[in-house]
Scaffold this motif. Structure first.
Motif, mmCIF file in Angstrom:
data_model
loop_
_atom_site.group_PDB
_atom_site.id
_atom_site.type_symbol
_atom_site.label_atom_id
_atom_site.label_comp_id
_atom_site.label_asym_id
_atom_site.label_seq_id
_atom_site.Cartn_x
_atom_site.Cartn_y
_atom_site.Cartn_z
ATOM 1 N N THR A 40 -15.807 -9.182 -3.143
ATOM 2 C CA THR A 40 -14.412 -9.239 -3.584
ATOM 3 C C THR A 40 -13.998 -7.876 -4.113
ATOM 4 O O THR A 40 -14.760 -7.216 -4.809
ATOM 5 N N PRO A 41 -12.815 -7.414 -3.754
ATOM 6 C CA PRO A 41 -12.378 -6.120 -4.253
ATOM 7 C C PRO A 41 -12.132 -6.178 -5.752
ATOM 8 O O PRO A 41 -11.718 -7.200 -6.300
ATOM 9 N N SER A 42 -12.403 -5.076 -6.400
ATOM 10 C CA SER A 42 -12.199 -5.024 -7.843
ATOM 11 C C SER A 42 -10.705 -5.069 -8.148
ATOM 12 O O SER A 42 -9.886 -4.617 -7.352
ATOM 13 N N PRO A 43 -10.335 -5.581 -9.316
ATOM 14 C CA PRO A 43 -8.902 -5.633 -9.673
ATOM 15 C C PRO A 43 -8.271 -4.247 -9.717
ATOM 16 O O PRO A 43 -7.095 -4.093 -9.385
ATOM 17 N N ALA A 44 -9.043 -3.229 -10.105
ATOM 18 C CA ALA A 44 -8.487 -1.878 -10.163
ATOM 19 C C ALA A 44 -8.126 -1.384 -8.765
ATOM 20 O O ALA A 44 -7.110 -0.732 -8.567
ATOM 21 N N ARG A 45 -8.959 -1.712 -7.767
ATOM 22 C CA ARG A 45 -8.683 -1.276 -6.400
ATOM 23 C C ARG A 45 -7.460 -1.992 -5.837
ATOM 24 O O ARG A 45 -6.623 -1.377 -5.182
ATOM 25 N N VAL A 46 -7.358 -3.284 -6.080
ATOM 26 C CA VAL A 46 -6.191 -4.040 -5.621
ATOM 27 C C VAL A 46 -4.934 -3.488 -6.278
ATOM 28 O O VAL A 46 -3.910 -3.314 -5.636
ATOM 29 N N SER A 47 -5.019 -3.176 -7.562
ATOM 30 C CA SER A 47 -3.876 -2.637 -8.284
ATOM 31 C C SER A 47 -3.462 -1.290 -7.706
ATOM 32 O O SER A 47 -2.274 -1.017 -7.548
ATOM 33 N N GLY A 48 -4.443 -0.454 -7.353
ATOM 34 C CA GLY A 48 -4.134 0.851 -6.773
ATOM 35 C C GLY A 48 -3.488 0.724 -5.408
ATOM 36 O O GLY A 48 -2.552 1.449 -5.084
ATOM 37 N N VAL A 49 -3.983 -0.194 -4.584
ATOM 38 C CA VAL A 49 -3.403 -0.407 -3.257
ATOM 39 C C VAL A 49 -1.987 -0.961 -3.382
ATOM 40 O O VAL A 49 -1.084 -0.540 -2.668
ATOM 41 N N LYS A 50 -1.812 -1.871 -4.313
ATOM 42 C CA LYS A 50 -0.476 -2.451 -4.526
ATOM 43 C C LYS A 50 0.502 -1.376 -4.997
ATOM 44 O O LYS A 50 1.637 -1.308 -4.528
ATOM 45 N N ARG A 51 0.049 -0.531 -5.912
ATOM 46 C CA ARG A 51 0.910 0.534 -6.433
ATOM 47 C C ARG A 51 1.287 1.503 -5.311
ATOM 48 O O ARG A 51 2.437 1.926 -5.206
ATOM 49 N N LEU A 52 0.315 1.833 -4.441
ATOM 50 C CA LEU A 52 0.598 2.717 -3.318
ATOM 51 C C LEU A 52 1.593 2.075 -2.354
ATOM 52 O O LEU A 52 2.520 2.732 -1.871
ATOM 53 N N VAL A 74 3.870 -0.145 -3.066
ATOM 54 C CA VAL A 74 5.186 -0.151 -3.718
ATOM 55 C C VAL A 74 5.824 1.237 -3.626
ATOM 56 O O VAL A 74 7.018 1.367 -3.347
ATOM 57 N N LYS A 75 5.029 2.292 -3.823
ATOM 58 C CA LYS A 75 5.575 3.649 -3.732
ATOM 59 C C LYS A 75 6.038 3.964 -2.321
ATOM 60 O O LYS A 75 7.095 4.561 -2.123
ATOM 61 N N ILE A 76 5.253 3.564 -1.323
ATOM 62 C CA ILE A 76 5.646 3.805 0.065
ATOM 63 C C ILE A 76 6.932 3.044 0.390
ATOM 64 O O ILE A 76 7.858 3.594 0.994
ATOM 65 N N VAL A 122 10.539 4.687 1.509
ATOM 66 C CA VAL A 122 11.227 4.287 2.744
ATOM 67 C C VAL A 122 12.624 3.765 2.412
ATOM 68 O O VAL A 122 13.605 4.128 3.067
ATOM 69 N N LEU A 123 12.728 2.930 1.402
ATOM 70 C CA LEU A 123 14.028 2.391 1.005
ATOM 71 C C LEU A 123 14.973 3.499 0.557
ATOM 72 O O LEU A 123 16.141 3.536 0.967
ATOM 73 N N LEU A 124 14.479 4.434 -0.259
ATOM 74 C CA LEU A 124 15.320 5.552 -0.686
ATOM 75 C C LEU A 124 15.740 6.402 0.507
ATOM 76 O O LEU A 124 16.884 6.863 0.579
ATOM 77 N N THR A 183 14.373 14.336 -7.345
ATOM 78 C CA THR A 183 14.769 12.929 -7.388
ATOM 79 C C THR A 183 13.904 12.082 -6.462
ATOM 80 O O THR A 183 13.354 11.062 -6.856
ATOM 81 N N PHE A 184 13.757 12.528 -5.218
ATOM 82 C CA PHE A 184 13.048 11.755 -4.204
ATOM 83 C C PHE A 184 11.553 11.656 -4.517
ATOM 84 O O PHE A 184 10.991 10.570 -4.564
ATOM 85 N N PHE A 185 10.909 12.778 -4.757
ATOM 86 C CA PHE A 185 9.474 12.752 -5.009
ATOM 87 C C PHE A 185 9.151 12.409 -6.448
ATOM 88 O O PHE A 185 8.036 11.991 -6.752
ATOM 89 N N GLY A 186 10.102 12.555 -7.348
ATOM 90 C CA GLY A 186 9.884 12.121 -8.725
ATOM 91 C C GLY A 186 9.645 10.626 -8.792
ATOM 92 O O GLY A 186 8.804 10.142 -9.548
ATOM 93 N N VAL A 187 10.357 9.868 -7.974
ATOM 94 C CA VAL A 187 10.145 8.422 -7.903
ATOM 95 C C VAL A 187 8.766 8.123 -7.343
ATOM 96 O O VAL A 187 8.072 7.219 -7.791
ATOM 97 N N ALA A 188 8.322 8.913 -6.374
ATOM 98 C CA ALA A 188 7.032 8.659 -5.728
ATOM 99 C C ALA A 188 5.865 8.906 -6.680
ATOM 100 O O ALA A 188 4.865 8.192 -6.640
ATOM 101 N N PHE A 189 5.978 9.905 -7.524
ATOM 102 C CA PHE A 189 4.852 10.274 -8.381
ATOM 103 C C PHE A 189 5.023 9.869 -9.837
ATOM 104 O O PHE A 189 4.171 10.169 -10.665
#
Length: 120
Positions: free
Chosen positions: A13-25, A27-29, A33-35, A108-114
């Protein structure tokens, strides 16, 4: 004396930290795309209004043109030939505004990403 190392079964089972990192990535992607789409449609609306041939753009329109230039990519990819720079301008002042606008858009654009919110 050497002790044999006990082998552990790999954790399936993937660790919660890894799932959280993938989810965060993800969301950023999705946010980027939406922006990009929102900025692309906004540019498509704004380009004919702010690139008129009767205008001699100065600093303010240079900032606006520079801010809109990076977000022209979605419209260009969709096959629309849209302007990204006013060839007839006031010179150095317009160019300074144009560069400031590009940097403003990038912030503005990359500030949201990072951007990472502070953890309590």
């Amino acid at each position: 004396m050497l002790y044999p190392m006990a082998t552990q079964a790999p954790n399936q089972t993937p660790s919660p930290a890894r799932v959280s990192g993938v989810k965060r990535l993800a969301v950023k992607i999705a946010t980027l795309v939406l922006l990009g789409l929102v900025f692309g449609y906004a540019y498509d609306w704004a380009a004919p209004r702010f690139y008129g041939p009767e205008r001699l753009p100065g600093f303010k329109l240079g900032v606006l043109h520079g801010a809109l230039m990076p977000v022209a990519l979605p419209s260009l990819l969709m096959g629309k030939d849209i302007p990204i720079y006013a060839a007839n301008n006031t010179g150095r002042i317009y160019k300074i505004g144009y560069i400031a606008g590009i940097n403003l858009c990038g912030l503005t654009f990359f500030g949201v990403a990072f951007w990472q919110p502070r953890k309590p």
